[in-house]
Design a protein around this motif. Structure first.
Motif, PDB file in Angstrom:
ATOM      1  N   ASP A  14     -11.569 -22.963  10.703  1.00  0.00           N
ATOM      2  CA  ASP A  14     -12.814 -22.439  11.268  1.00  0.00           C
ATOM      3  C   ASP A  14     -12.733 -20.942  11.539  1.00  0.00           C
ATOM      4  N   ASN A  15     -11.673 -20.324  11.027  1.00  0.00           N
ATOM      5  CA  ASN A  15     -11.592 -18.863  11.132  1.00  0.00           C
ATOM      6  C   ASN A  15     -11.012 -18.329   9.830  1.00  0.00           C
ATOM      7  N   HIS A  16     -11.744 -17.459   9.173  1.00  0.00           N
ATOM      8  CA  HIS A  16     -11.288 -16.875   7.900  1.00  0.00           C
ATOM      9  C   HIS A  16     -11.306 -15.359   8.051  1.00  0.00           C
ATOM     10  N   ILE A  17     -10.125 -14.761   8.023  1.00  0.00           N
ATOM     11  CA  ILE A  17     -10.032 -13.300   8.171  1.00  0.00           C
ATOM     12  C   ILE A  17      -9.765 -12.699   6.803  1.00  0.00           C
ATOM     13  N   VAL A  18     -10.534 -11.685   6.433  1.00  0.00           N
ATOM     14  CA  VAL A  18     -10.325 -10.997   5.155  1.00  0.00           C
ATOM     15  C   VAL A  18     -10.022  -9.542   5.484  1.00  0.00           C
ATOM     16  N   ARG A  19      -8.813  -9.098   5.180  1.00  0.00           N
ATOM     17  CA  ARG A  19      -8.419  -7.735   5.565  1.00  0.00           C
ATOM     18  C   ARG A  19      -8.380  -6.852   4.308  1.00  0.00           C
ATOM     19  N   THR A  20      -9.152  -5.779   4.328  1.00  0.00           N
ATOM     20  CA  THR A  20      -9.205  -4.882   3.169  1.00  0.00           C
ATOM     21  C   THR A  20      -8.454  -3.582   3.477  1.00  0.00           C
ATOM     22  N   LEU A  21      -8.217  -2.813   2.439  1.00  0.00           N
ATOM     23  CA  LEU A  21      -7.404  -1.596   2.584  1.00  0.00           C
ATOM     24  C   LEU A  21      -7.994  -0.613   3.599  1.00  0.00           C
ATOM     25  N   SER A  22      -9.325  -0.507   3.648  1.00  0.00           N
ATOM     26  CA  SER A  22      -9.917   0.501   4.546  1.00  0.00           C
ATOM     27  C   SER A  22      -9.539   0.255   6.003  1.00  0.00           C
ATOM     28  N   SER A  23      -9.243  -1.008   6.354  1.00  0.00           N
ATOM     29  CA  SER A  23      -8.891  -1.297   7.752  1.00  0.00           C
ATOM     30  C   SER A  23      -7.414  -1.006   8.026  1.00  0.00           C
ATOM     31  N   MET A  24      -6.667  -0.622   6.964  1.00  0.00           N
ATOM     32  CA  MET A  24      -5.227  -0.364   7.141  1.00  0.00           C
ATOM     33  C   MET A  24      -4.819   0.975   6.574  1.00  0.00           C
ATOM     34  N   ARG A  25      -5.779   1.849   6.439  1.00  0.00           N
ATOM     35  CA  ARG A  25      -5.571   3.139   5.798  1.00  0.00           C
ATOM     36  C   ARG A  25      -4.407   3.910   6.409  1.00  0.00           C
ATOM     37  N   GLU A  26      -4.334   3.876   7.727  1.00  0.00           N
ATOM     38  CA  GLU A  26      -3.304   4.651   8.443  1.00  0.00           C
ATOM     39  C   GLU A  26      -1.899   4.108   8.215  1.00  0.00           C
ATOM     40  N   GLN A  27      -1.807   2.865   7.759  1.00  0.00           N
ATOM     41  CA  GLN A  27      -0.493   2.212   7.684  1.00  0.00           C
ATOM     42  C   GLN A  27       0.291   2.576   6.423  1.00  0.00           C
ATOM     43  N   TYR A  28      -0.387   3.093   5.426  1.00  0.00           N
ATOM     44  CA  TYR A  28       0.323   3.387   4.181  1.00  0.00           C
ATOM     45  C   TYR A  28       0.769   4.841   4.138  1.00  0.00           C
ATOM     46  N   GLN A  29       1.999   5.022   3.672  1.00  0.00           N
ATOM     47  CA  GLN A  29       2.615   6.348   3.607  1.00  0.00           C
ATOM     48  C   GLN A  29       1.882   7.302   2.706  1.00  0.00           C
ATOM     49  N   ASP A  30       1.490   6.772   1.525  1.00  0.00           N
ATOM     50  CA  ASP A  30       0.946   7.619   0.483  1.00  0.00           C
ATOM     51  C   ASP A  30      -0.583   7.689   0.630  1.00  0.00           C
ATOM     52  N   ARG A  31      -1.029   8.641   1.451  1.00  0.00           N
ATOM     53  CA  ARG A  31      -2.464   8.749   1.757  1.00  0.00           C
ATOM     54  C   ARG A  31      -3.297   9.042   0.507  1.00  0.00           C
ATOM     55  N   ARG A  32      -2.676   9.820  -0.402  1.00  0.00           N
ATOM     56  CA  ARG A  32      -3.416  10.198  -1.600  1.00  0.00           C
ATOM     57  C   ARG A  32      -3.683   8.949  -2.464  1.00  0.00           C
ATOM     58  N   ALA A  33      -2.642   8.110  -2.637  1.00  0.00           N
ATOM     59  CA  ALA A  33      -2.802   6.870  -3.421  1.00  0.00           C
ATOM     60  C   ALA A  33      -3.817   5.953  -2.741  1.00  0.00           C
ATOM     61  N   CYS A  34      -3.771   5.933  -1.433  1.00  0.00           N
ATOM     62  CA  CYS A  34      -4.677   5.084  -0.659  1.00  0.00           C
ATOM     63  C   CYS A  34      -6.131   5.534  -0.873  1.00  0.00           C
ATOM     64  N   ASP A  35      -6.357   6.824  -0.746  1.00  0.00           N
ATOM     65  CA  ASP A  35      -7.721   7.338  -0.907  1.00  0.00           C
ATOM     66  C   ASP A  35      -8.221   7.163  -2.342  1.00  0.00           C
ATOM     67  N   ALA A  36      -7.311   7.286  -3.309  1.00  0.00           N
ATOM     68  CA  ALA A  36      -7.711   7.094  -4.713  1.00  0.00           C
ATOM     69  C   ALA A  36      -8.179   5.646  -4.915  1.00  0.00           C
ATOM     70  N   LEU A  37      -7.446   4.694  -4.341  1.00  0.00           N
ATOM     71  CA  LEU A  37      -7.861   3.282  -4.471  1.00  0.00           C
ATOM     72  C   LEU A  37      -9.205   3.062  -3.786  1.00  0.00           C
ATOM     73  N   LEU A  38      -9.371   3.682  -2.627  1.00  0.00           N
ATOM     74  CA  LEU A  38     -10.602   3.479  -1.860  1.00  0.00           C
ATOM     75  C   LEU A  38     -11.816   4.120  -2.527  1.00  0.00           C
ATOM     76  N   ARG A  39     -11.573   5.088  -3.392  1.00  0.00           N
ATOM     77  CA  ARG A  39     -12.706   5.694  -4.105  1.00  0.00           C
ATOM     78  C   ARG A  39     -13.328   4.698  -5.078  1.00  0.00           C
ATOM     79  N   ASP A  40     -12.473   3.833  -5.666  1.00  0.00           N
ATOM     80  CA  ASP A  40     -12.984   2.855  -6.639  1.00  0.00           C
ATOM     81  C   ASP A  40     -13.600   1.644  -5.959  1.00  0.00           C
TER      82      ASP A  40
END
Ligand code: F6R
Ligand code: ZN
Length: 195
Positions: A21-47
């Protein structure tokens, strides 16, 4: 809410739980700060905003004596050279443990205490991991192709403290080097003073 014994079925490889009765879907935008490579993260988020993991669980009254259980499904993928992973948390009630049973896939559980101890254990189908009280935990999918599926069970009154990990990440990162997972130090991490 069910107050009599009940069964739930797990189906693989699609990783479904017959009742939840609980389904959590976690996407990259909610974890942006957690990844080292901000540039790779932002590139993925652009698509798009890829789904990193999903959790299916059965809600229970948040009372001592009750248990929460469900499936955690971390999808395969990387942000730069860092694998898809869960946010990671301490339990708010620090002296509550958790059991993880790996059902499918390949990965690791990264764990640490607020005193600076750390541990990383490999998750493979059939393995059962006991995460003791006081240990923060994060699951990481190190497969290029398969979901990492775990069954988790923990006290329903445990609660989740995400803030501590959100501030500086976990002490160790899991990255791909020459097609293999390697544990490295997180340059952002330092031992926080406890008042
Ligand atoms: C519950 C627990 C798991 C995680 C799940 C997602 O205490 O450890 O059910 O909640 O694997 O991870 P987080 O909560 O860190 O986003
Ligand atoms: Zn937990």
């Amino acid at each position: 809410m069910r107050q009599t014994p009940f069964l739930a079925g797990i189906r693989l490889p699609d990783a479904t739980l017959s009742v939840y009765d609980n389904h959590i879907v976690r996407t990259l935008s909610s974890m942006r700060e957690q990844y080292q490579d901000r540039r790779a993260c932002d590139a993925l988020l652009r698509d798009n905003d890829p789904v990193l993991y999903q959790v299916y669980e059965l809600r229970r009254p948040e009372l001592p004596g009750e248990m929460y259980f469900g499936l955690s499904v971390v999808h395969p993928g990387k942000v730069g050279d860092e694998y898809y992973m869960t946010k990671g948390h301490f339990h708010t009630v620090r002296d509550t443990a958790e059991v993880y049973h790996c059902l499918q896939g390949e990965g690791v559980m990264v764990m640490e205490t607020s005193e600076g101890e750390w541990a990383v254990e490999e998750l493979r189908p059939g393995r059962v991991l006991y995460v003791p009280p006081l240990w923060a935990h994060r699951s990481v999918n190190t497969s290029a192709v398969e979901d990492l599926v775990t069954l988790f069970i923990y006290p329903a009154n445990a609660g989740h403290d995400y803030g501590t990990i959100e501030r500086q990440g976990m002490r160790k990162l899991v990255v791909e080097r020459q097609a293999k997972p390697v544990i490295i130090d997180n340059p952002r991490w330092h031992l926080e003073k406890v008042d």
